[in-house]
Design a protein around this motif. Structure first.
Motif, PDB file in Angstrom:
ATOM      1  N   VAL A  57       0.794  -1.311   0.221  1.00 18.30           N
ATOM      2  CA  VAL A  57       0.025  -0.042  -0.257  1.00 18.30           C
ATOM      3  C   VAL A  57       0.834   1.166   0.075  1.00 18.30           C
ATOM      4  O   VAL A  57       1.814   1.528   0.835  1.00 18.30           O
ATOM      5  CB  VAL A  57      -0.938   0.130   1.425  1.00 18.30           C
ATOM      6  N   ALA A  58       0.809   1.892  -0.989  1.00 20.13           N
ATOM      7  CA  ALA A  58       1.586   3.202  -1.164  1.00 20.13           C
ATOM      8  C   ALA A  58       0.998   4.392  -1.901  1.00 20.13           C
ATOM      9  O   ALA A  58      -0.076   4.003  -2.443  1.00 20.13           O
ATOM     10  CB  ALA A  58       2.838   2.650  -1.929  1.00 20.13           C
ATOM     11  N   ASN A  59       1.510   5.374  -1.803  1.00 22.61           N
ATOM     12  CA  ASN A  59       0.686   6.525  -2.218  1.00 22.61           C
ATOM     13  C   ASN A  59       1.126   6.698  -3.894  1.00 22.61           C
ATOM     14  O   ASN A  59       1.804   6.195  -4.297  1.00 22.61           O
ATOM     15  CB  ASN A  59       1.366   7.788  -1.700  1.00 22.61           C
ATOM     16  N   GLU A  60       0.080   7.411  -4.402  1.00 25.66           N
ATOM     17  CA  GLU A  60       0.107   7.917  -5.788  1.00 25.66           C
ATOM     18  C   GLU A  60       1.392   8.366  -6.108  1.00 25.66           C
ATOM     19  O   GLU A  60       1.866   9.256  -5.401  1.00 25.66           O
ATOM     20  CB  GLU A  60      -1.029   8.658  -6.142  1.00 25.66           C
ATOM     21  N   GLY A  61       1.949   7.978  -7.202  1.00 29.77           N
ATOM     22  CA  GLY A  61       3.049   8.648  -7.581  1.00 29.77           C
ATOM     23  C   GLY A  61       4.603   7.842  -6.900  1.00 29.77           C
ATOM     24  O   GLY A  61       5.591   8.431  -7.346  1.00 29.77           O
ATOM     25  N   ALA A  62       4.231   7.094  -5.943  1.00 29.17           N
ATOM     26  CA  ALA A  62       5.719   6.609  -5.054  1.00 29.17           C
ATOM     27  C   ALA A  62       6.183   5.573  -6.123  1.00 29.17           C
ATOM     28  O   ALA A  62       5.504   4.772  -6.839  1.00 29.17           O
ATOM     29  CB  ALA A  62       5.185   5.883  -3.942  1.00 29.17           C
ATOM     30  N   ASP A  63       7.641   5.782  -6.354  1.00 31.35           N
ATOM     31  CA  ASP A  63       8.215   4.818  -7.186  1.00 31.35           C
ATOM     32  C   ASP A  63       8.477   3.507  -6.475  1.00 31.35           C
ATOM     33  O   ASP A  63       9.333   3.554  -5.535  1.00 31.35           O
ATOM     34  CB  ASP A  63       9.701   5.607  -7.607  1.00 31.35           C
TER      35      ASP A  63
END
Length: 282
Positions: A60-66
């Protein structure tokens, strides 16, 4: 043919024994995203090495996280949560700081769990830790159990050759609980979850084990060292000190030689057997 494939697909999802949830902080809360990404890559390899294939994993990660590439069995859930304004304690009140961390982490974990409801168990895994490749095979032997806590695990100084056996691991590391999915009593939607539920049931590995015990659904002790807690790297949220200083070279232990001796007794070396079981190496 299509029907056979579809039935097999559905059966496989409903036969999932463990779903691993990996919450990743907002990229604005990371001082070194490349290091976080490298650590996450190693955590992914550790999970993917399970000897039993009936598992899933959700990052689970934020939008835009590489994020690194993921193997089969992994899903990525994107969220739009804002950065945690109290990610660093600084001058903030200690309890308010911990509450903010629990809420941010718990929200991410909830999103991951709601993504995979059809699973016997959940295990939350920090994005820089490692797990034993035997976990899913062991859990598959008793799908009706309440779950397990890892009371004995390893502490590893990032990149080092030494390990420390920690005998109260579940109170020290968040990667330490395997809980039957229905015991979470997940809400029907993210919006229906209260902040208190998110912080106590999902954001705190210490609180939930006590809550389950009070409800007569205690967790059993895992009979082997099920996880490795990585310490001493720059991106560590817990701000853990270097391995040697924590367990051997500090004033507290110098003045208490019996405790220093105990720590020496719990010392182990990283070897090929350990690497194969926890690091996902062939």
């Amino acid at each position: 043919m299509i029907l056979v494939v579809l039935v097999g697909f559905i059966w496989g999802y409903m036969n999932t024994i463990v779903t691993f949830i990996i919450p990743v902080r907002h990229q604005a809360n990371s001082k070194d995203w490349e290091r976080l990404k490298a650590n996450l890559t190693q955590t992914i390899a550790s999970i993917a090495a399970q000897t039993n294939p009936n598992w899933r994993a959700v990052i689970v990660a934020n939008e835009g996280a590489d994020l690194p590439d993921v193997p089969q069995g992994f899903d990525i859930v994107r969220v739009d949560f804002p950065p945690n304004a109290m990610h660093e304690q600084g001058v903030n009140d200690k309890e308010l700081f911990h509450e903010a961390v629990r809420l941010d982490k718990g929200c991410r974990i909830l999103k991951g769990m709601l993504h995979v409801r059809e699973t016997h168990f959940y295990m939350n895994v920090d994005d820089d830790d490692f797990i034993s490749r035997r976990l899913v095979s062991f859990i598959a032997q008793d799908k009706t159990a309440n779950g397990w806590m890892i009371n004995e695990g390893y502490i590893w100084g990032d990149g080092g050759k030494l390990l420390y056996i920690h005998h109260d691991f579940s109170n020290f590391c968040g990667t330490s609980l395997i809980i039957r999915s229905d015991l979470y009593r997940l809400p029907d939607s993210f919006e229906l979850a209260s902040a208190d539920y998110i912080k106590t049931m999902l954001g705190s590995h210490v609180k939930i084990s006590k809550i389950l015990a009070e409800k007569a659904t205690p967790l059993a002790n895992l009979p082997f060292r099920g996880a490795v807690y990585r310490i001493g790297h720059a991106g560590s949220h817990s701000k853990s000190p270097k391995f040697v200083r924590l367990y051997f070279l500090n004033k507290y232990l110098v003045l208490r030689p019996h405790k220093l001796l105990r720590n020496l007794f719990n010392l182990r070396f990283v070897n090929s057997t350990f690497v194969k079981e926890y690091f996902g190496a062939a």
